[in-house]
Design a protein around this motif. Structure first.
Motif, mmCIF file in Angstrom:
data_model
loop_
_atom_site.group_PDB
_atom_site.id
_atom_site.type_symbol
_atom_site.label_atom_id
_atom_site.label_comp_id
_atom_site.label_asym_id
_atom_site.label_seq_id
_atom_site.Cartn_x
_atom_site.Cartn_y
_atom_site.Cartn_z
ATOM 1 N N ASN A 37 0.798 -1.232 0.000
ATOM 2 C CA ASN A 37 0.000 0.000 0.000
ATOM 3 C C ASN A 37 0.827 1.276 0.000
ATOM 4 O OD1 ASN A 37 0.903 0.106 2.602
ATOM 5 N ND2 ASN A 37 -1.114 0.074 3.587
ATOM 6 N N ALA A 38 2.135 1.132 -0.222
ATOM 7 C CA ALA A 38 2.978 2.335 -0.265
ATOM 8 C C ALA A 38 4.218 2.026 -1.088
ATOM 9 C CB ALA A 38 3.377 2.765 1.144
ATOM 10 N N SER A 39 4.668 3.009 -1.845
ATOM 11 C CA SER A 39 5.834 2.775 -2.688
ATOM 12 C C SER A 39 6.684 4.027 -2.776
ATOM 13 C CB SER A 39 5.373 2.354 -4.091
ATOM 14 O OG SER A 39 6.477 2.231 -4.946
ATOM 15 N N VAL A 40 7.966 3.868 -2.444
ATOM 16 C CA VAL A 40 8.937 4.965 -2.605
ATOM 17 C C VAL A 40 9.612 4.719 -3.945
ATOM 18 C CG1 VAL A 40 10.867 6.174 -1.560
ATOM 19 C CG2 VAL A 40 9.385 4.737 -0.130
ATOM 20 N N ILE A 41 9.477 5.649 -4.862
ATOM 21 C CA ILE A 41 9.918 5.335 -6.234
ATOM 22 C C ILE A 41 11.352 5.724 -6.533
ATOM 23 C CG2 ILE A 41 7.585 5.402 -7.181
ATOM 24 C CD1 ILE A 41 8.361 8.230 -8.310
ATOM 25 N N ASN A 42 11.963 6.569 -5.702
ATOM 26 C CA ASN A 42 13.337 6.978 -6.048
ATOM 27 C C ASN A 42 14.336 6.603 -4.969
ATOM 28 O OD1 ASN A 42 12.076 9.176 -4.516
ATOM 29 N ND2 ASN A 42 14.005 10.258 -4.822
ATOM 30 N N ASN A 43 15.568 6.422 -5.419
ATOM 31 C CA ASN A 43 16.702 6.009 -4.595
ATOM 32 C C ASN A 43 16.827 6.842 -3.312
ATOM 33 O OD1 ASN A 43 19.175 5.091 -3.662
ATOM 34 N ND2 ASN A 43 20.278 5.485 -5.575
ATOM 35 N N VAL A 44 17.126 6.169 -2.220
ATOM 36 C CA VAL A 44 17.348 6.878 -0.952
ATOM 37 C C VAL A 44 18.580 7.787 -1.007
ATOM 38 C CG1 VAL A 44 16.195 5.252 0.571
ATOM 39 C CG2 VAL A 44 18.586 4.842 -0.062
ATOM 40 N N ASN A 45 19.523 7.460 -1.895
ATOM 41 C CA ASN A 45 20.621 8.384 -2.142
ATOM 42 C C ASN A 45 20.134 9.406 -3.161
ATOM 43 O OD1 ASN A 45 22.644 7.078 -0.485
ATOM 44 N ND2 ASN A 45 22.654 5.445 -2.023
ATOM 45 N N VAL A 46 19.675 10.538 -2.671
ATOM 46 C CA VAL A 46 19.029 11.517 -3.548
ATOM 47 C C VAL A 46 20.067 12.516 -4.042
ATOM 48 C CG1 VAL A 46 17.166 13.191 -3.740
ATOM 49 C CG2 VAL A 46 16.939 11.263 -2.167
ATOM 50 N N ARG A 47 20.324 12.470 -5.315
ATOM 51 C CA ARG A 47 21.339 13.339 -5.901
ATOM 52 C C ARG A 47 20.808 13.934 -7.195
ATOM 53 N NH1 ARG A 47 24.236 8.427 -5.244
ATOM 54 N NH2 ARG A 47 25.484 8.386 -3.330
ATOM 55 N N GLY A 48 21.451 15.009 -7.629
ATOM 56 C CA GLY A 48 21.149 15.593 -8.939
ATOM 57 C C GLY A 48 19.692 15.978 -9.057
ATOM 58 N N ASN A 49 19.106 15.635 -10.194
ATOM 59 C CA ASN A 49 17.727 16.022 -10.448
ATOM 60 C C ASN A 49 16.738 15.406 -9.476
ATOM 61 O OD1 ASN A 49 18.044 17.806 -12.584
ATOM 62 N ND2 ASN A 49 18.201 16.142 -14.075
ATOM 63 N N ALA A 50 17.111 14.279 -8.859
ATOM 64 C CA ALA A 50 16.182 13.635 -7.929
ATOM 65 C C ALA A 50 15.850 14.561 -6.766
ATOM 66 C CB ALA A 50 16.759 12.321 -7.413
ATOM 67 N N THR A 51 16.768 15.460 -6.430
ATOM 68 C CA THR A 51 16.480 16.452 -5.389
ATOM 69 C C THR A 51 15.266 17.291 -5.779
ATOM 70 O OG1 THR A 51 18.814 16.511 -4.777
ATOM 71 C CG2 THR A 51 17.470 18.372 -4.062
ATOM 72 N N LYS A 52 15.116 17.502 -7.082
ATOM 73 C CA LYS A 52 14.039 18.363 -7.590
ATOM 74 C C LYS A 52 12.693 17.672 -7.722
ATOM 75 C CE LYS A 52 17.252 20.738 -10.660
ATOM 76 N NZ LYS A 52 17.493 20.806 -12.107
ATOM 77 N N LEU A 53 12.635 16.392 -7.343
ATOM 78 C CA LEU A 53 11.338 15.702 -7.432
ATOM 79 C C LEU A 53 10.288 16.356 -6.548
ATOM 80 C CD1 LEU A 53 12.420 11.949 -7.598
ATOM 81 C CD2 LEU A 53 11.245 13.239 -9.391
ATOM 82 N N ILE A 54 10.745 17.090 -5.537
ATOM 83 C CA ILE A 54 9.768 17.762 -4.657
ATOM 84 C C ILE A 54 9.372 19.136 -5.184
ATOM 85 C CG2 ILE A 54 10.484 16.485 -2.581
ATOM 86 C CD1 ILE A 54 12.082 18.952 -1.721
ATOM 87 N N THR A 55 9.896 19.515 -6.326
ATOM 88 C CA THR A 55 9.555 20.835 -6.874
ATOM 89 C C THR A 55 8.486 20.707 -7.941
ATOM 90 O OG1 THR A 55 11.134 20.787 -8.705
ATOM 91 C CG2 THR A 55 11.966 21.531 -6.572
ATOM 92 N N GLU A 56 8.038 21.848 -8.402
ATOM 93 C CA GLU A 56 7.007 21.916 -9.444
ATOM 94 C C GLU A 56 7.447 21.200 -10.719
ATOM 95 O OE1 GLU A 56 5.153 25.531 -9.245
ATOM 96 O OE2 GLU A 56 3.446 24.712 -10.360
ATOM 97 N N GLU A 57 8.761 21.181 -10.946
ATOM 98 C CA GLU A 57 9.288 20.660 -12.220
ATOM 99 C C GLU A 57 8.733 19.277 -12.566
ATOM 100 O OE1 GLU A 57 13.479 21.326 -12.584
ATOM 101 O OE2 GLU A 57 13.662 19.951 -14.286
#
Lengths: 660, 660
Positions: free
Chosen positions: A176-196
């Protein structure tokens, strides 16, 4: 890219026994998840029974009836299946329960189990049943062995048919829950929380929502600096807190179905609160406060240790680190923070004791983290069915209280009454046609999901279920596949590092034998083998790790005589000439198990070969090819380990077998 | 990117003793190389003596006179320097000789050596004096430790001011040939022989030509398939031969100054004649025939061995491979083919015996290949002055004939009268400001060039020359730097793998200690250490490698008693308790040398620190930083090796020092 249906591979049945139920369905609920449930029942009816299911006008006309009931014994995610007078009723307090009940029913259909007189009630063992994907935005997957990501490619979020197929498959086993990106958050993955990336993530979250799954993201603790232009990420800095508040408000507005965030902080080079002299509680709480208004959850990983250790230093013990770092913070985390604790104190070795934090913490939400990505267990080139290991972990008595004191009790919330807790697995999926590279590795994905939902299910039972659903209800196939699966973890343990010592793998990629691979390195992962023996003294005289457990276990581990032998080298330095309970010396045990383990793989290969013609050829060949490799590779393991210890100890094999 | 002038760093002298010579120059030759010589003399006069040099109208007016003479004792690349009555005459049969003579004169100027009465004659020891750059077209350098390539970037050939600076530096020490691309020719590098890169390569070759240097390229043996669209690269296939003929005609027309090609075939996965059941002679000769009309040379590397060995196999011996592969082909190569032979039978370890091919082959052109890129000798983070090693190699008696039987004799052409032969070094340059990353590593580049020109120069003499030219003529600096350089190779040998056994490095990148790093791998590089001893038996009872040498050396190596101790473990398995000539046991020798070696680095660091303020600060700091690292890293070597052998042998250090 094409994909297969794994355990949701439906085969037309020849009998017509169950057709009557699937001609008409009636659903009391019209929510998206209930609609999904009805669709799944329709599809199963069509593809398994050849029935075209219709909507019934009322419950009385229906062969299957989905009912929303008010019954705390069932709850929102539990379900009751009941057959009476030609009608199967699926009841739940919530739509997700209806969906899980529908998949349970379909499973019985696949397995050709009788439906008449069916009466079962299942409630999920764990509130949270999560997958953690370590997918990177360039499409690669950290510790991925099944192709590339189906969530990301070329720095973009992918939303396509496979998104839905994934959600369907996950929901079918209760995720019932899924984390889709690597726990080592680098580069563009940092921007997943932005509007982009807002639009695509919202789309994805809506597809997930159809299957009752909440989307989670891994978060970069340094985001206030990298995105916000602040000169600090200090959790006690007002500006930082304000930035998180704004950011959370934005993202939960954009993605209302977002569940929250997973954070790896102050670990293996990731930024975290230590930089500012703050605690992990400070770090987690600033995020939690910002996410709380939206029901957001912060999952904080406890994988914090000194990864710059000096191999010469015998005092520092990586095994101690989780407890040393987090026990002092017990009770200091917000209600919407959960600590995610790896099953063992090291890192997903084939054999570890249960983490001392589990049973240590009493006043903190906890998730048990396991890894079905076979990083240290054969990387989906070796068969290694991990559910028996997970069963042992879940059944481990921590003695944290009288009564409900197992790991299963703790992470389910039974022990301390927590609501935010559960199980998470580092996922083993990728965009390979069969999802998991090795077809048999799908049993781990299936098994984890099912186990997280129904912890008392047996490992063998789940293997049989999975085999029957995947390969069809042929008893010979099911029994043979189950046999292979059930012997695979013990075999892998036998031909790799002995008696809980772990590691002995090639650095970095972690594949294949290398006894000294980490011995002189900075990772705190040593075996300390010399001419006379090997193992780490973690008793009081040694690093003291054993004393992090509750007294019953501490006493057990402390003493060589009572220490479970499968963990003997984890807790003690043992001479090669020490006699185990079997009467064998340690060195002879090492030789014997390594010959046995490689022999087991030969048996597994013969078993699999007997299935030729009984399962689809492409699947047969894919697995056969991997088994051929495993056969060779297990011999490489056997020979390197045996040779290493023979050259070091100069004690010959009693049976005079070839050691190099 | 900026760059410095290394040993061509000129400093204004305070005295005016030599000004008179540099006021007027007269050159009899107007070829481009002679023009270069005059320009260099002008620059040196201006920058060292503050003199503005003019062209004299006739020889009688000149202070320096460049004369073309007819004198076979001097030859086209040799030179005579003679001072008489205020005029220095530089004589040669060719313009290159004039250039080398000019640089020799400038060197004396830098070192403030007297010019009055000067009378010297130098002829190059070796016809070919080459640098092999392993530069890739993406700008990376295989085994490069000094930044990126200055020949290639982003799949393009770079021709700029640094091209000239490189050629000038190389010519100043006598280099006359340069292979600019990696011997592993992949991707776009295969196309360097096509029109696509013709213009830039021609430009580069013309700049090289100004300094008397011929451009060479590494070649992909599979080019007929990859570029020509043929379905084979079989050297005996008429179509393939025709393709090479056309290709050679084209490229030598485009680049008239091209010297030829370097080929790595059937080695470490590179394509070659073996694919078609042909010999290396077949492979080299088809290229040689195609290149012959243009005076082109084919340099064929002998680095051919089985890199898929099973560590359990004790019969196969990588050391044997060069001899086994190439001896049967002696005399079968065209006149314009040269076999390039690594100094040792393995791969540039800190200590190896001389390759048995050197002294084996009698009827084949040969180049001695050494490596100044410090792949296995500290990667230009450790100081390791390699010229003393090269001197030993060159001075090695092969007993291939009575008389001129040293390696120096063979590769110079003296032994067998060959004209195409010489020395090549895998280069240690990159686009770092100081060219070689470690400032002291430039001594290897300098020393190799000088030694290839004048093999009888001493290692200490070359170190002093280099130090004086680089840091200025300060006796304390020169002596201190020379001391560091001269102790560096022995120190490195002491704290790394003992007594010729080699390897014990981390796989792939080859940096740092890892005793078992290659022990269970496929590369044929083992130490076979067990509880009782270590080493490889390469005597008759073992792999038989020792018998590949001429009788005198074969007998020497065959017997433990006569085998040079620095190679003891290369040729024999030796018990830890074996007493060396020093009276020490092998194990005690290992402990002692490792403590000593690390101690030597401490001394080197103290010596360097004494130079603070005496050399430019940026240089001082660059070296100091690396020495600090070397100090720590040599201790890591010491501790890992000592601990490994202590744990295995359990024999304590007699001196009771700390072993872990």
């Amino acid at each position: 890219m094409s994909y297969e249906n794994a355990w949701l591979t439906y085969r037309m049945r020849q009998d017509s026994r169950d057709k009557k139920y699937f001609s008409k369905v009636y659903a009391e609920d019209e929510s998206i998840v209930a609609v999904t449930a009805v669709k799944e029942l329709e599809r199963a009816g069509r593809e398994i029974l050849g029935v075209r299911m219709e909507q019934a006008g009322c419950a009385a006309e229906a062969g299957i009836c989905l009912r929303l009931v008010s019954d705390p014994a069932i709850g929102e995610e539990g379900y009751q299946l009941r057959e009476e007078e030609g009608c199967i009723t699926i009841s739940s307090e919530g739509a997700r329960g209806l969906l899980y009940g529908s998949f349970a029913l379909i499973r019985r259909l696949q397995m050709e189990l009788p439906l008449e007189g069916l009466c079962m009630l299942e409630t999920p063992s764990n509130p949270l049943r999560m997958l953690n994907h370590w997918d990177n935005m360039d499409g690669s997957i950290e510790r991925g062995y099944s192709g590339n990501s189906f969530f990301f490619k070329d720095e973009k979020v992918i939303v396509d048919e496979r998104t839905r197929a994934y959600a369907r498959m996950a929901a079918s086993v209760g995720i019932n829950a899924s984390v889709i990106n690597n726990v080592n958050v680098r580069g563009n993955a940092t921007k997943l929380i932005t509007e982009e990336y807002g639009k695509e993530l919202r789309e994805m979250s809506e597809i997930f929502a159809e299957y009752g799954i909440r989307l989670f993201l891994s978060l970069n603790f340094a985001a206030p600096m990298e995105l916000g232009g602040l000169d600090s990420a200090d959790p006690l800095d007002g500006q930082v807190a304000a930035w998180w508040k704004d950011t959370m408000e934005d993202i939960f507005r954009r993605i209302p179905n977002l569940g929250g965030f997973l954070v790896k902080a102050d670990s293996e080079g990731r930024p975290g609160p230590f930089t500012y002299g703050r605690t992990h509680a400070d770090g987690a709480n600033v995020l939690a406060d910002a996410a709380a208004p939206y029901g957001g959850i912060i999952i904080w990983r406890c994988f914090v240790y000194n990864c710059q250790q000096d191999w010469r230093d015998r005092k520092t013990d990586r095994a101690r680190a989780g407890y040393d770092n987090f026990m002092p913070l017990d009770g200091k985390f917000r209600d919407n923070v959960i600590l995610q604790i790896k099953n063992g104190p090291m890192d997903f070795q084939v054999r570890e004791p249960v983490s001392s934090l589990l049973g240590g913490l009493t006043d903190t939400n906890q998730i048990l983290e396991v890894q079905i990505a076979q990083e240290y267990t054969g990387q989906q080139r070796h068969v290694c069915y991990l559910i028996p290991m997970f069963k042992e972990i879940l059944g481990f008595h921590t003695y944290c209280c009288g009564g409900q004191d197992t790991v299963a009790d703790i992470v389910s919330g039974r022990t301390w009454g927590q609501k935010s807790c559960g199980m998470a697995a580092v996922a083993n999926t990728g965009n390979d046609d069969n999802w998991t590279g090795h077809d048999l590795a799908a049993a781990n994905l299936y098994g984890f999901g099912r186990l997280s939902f129904q912890t008392d299910a047996g490992a063998r039972e789940l293997a049989e279920e999975w085999a029957a659903c995947t390969f069809g209800n042929d008893r010979v196939v099911t029994e043979t596949v189950t046999k292979i699966l059930m012997m695979s973890w013990p075999a892998y343990e036998k031909y790799t590092a002995p008696l809980g010592i772990g590691w002995m793998v090639n650095p970095n990629h972690h594949y294949g034998p290398n006894v000294d691979g980490y011995e002189y390195d900075r990772w705190g992962t040593y075996h300390r083998a010399d001419h006379l023996g090997l193992g780490i003294d973690r008793s009081r005289q040694g690093t003291g790790y054993a004393q992090q457990y509750r007294k019953e276990n501490a006493d057990l581990y402390e003493d060589i005589k009572t220490c479970p032998e499968e963990l003997l080298l984890f807790f003690h330095y043992i001479p090669y000439t020490y006699r185990l309970k079997s009467g064998k010396t340690l060195i002879q045990h090492i030789y014997d198990t390594h010959f046995e383990g490689a022999g087991d793989v030969e048996s597994m290969d013969i078993l699999w070969s007997s299935l030729e013609g009984k399962i689809p050829e492409r699947v047969y060949k894919r697995v056969k090819e991997r088994l051929e490799h495993q056969k060779e590779h297990s011999k490489e393991w056997r020979d390197q380990i045996n040779t290493y210890f023979f050259r070091k100890s100069m004690i010959p094999d009693e049976k005079g077998r070839q050691i190099y």
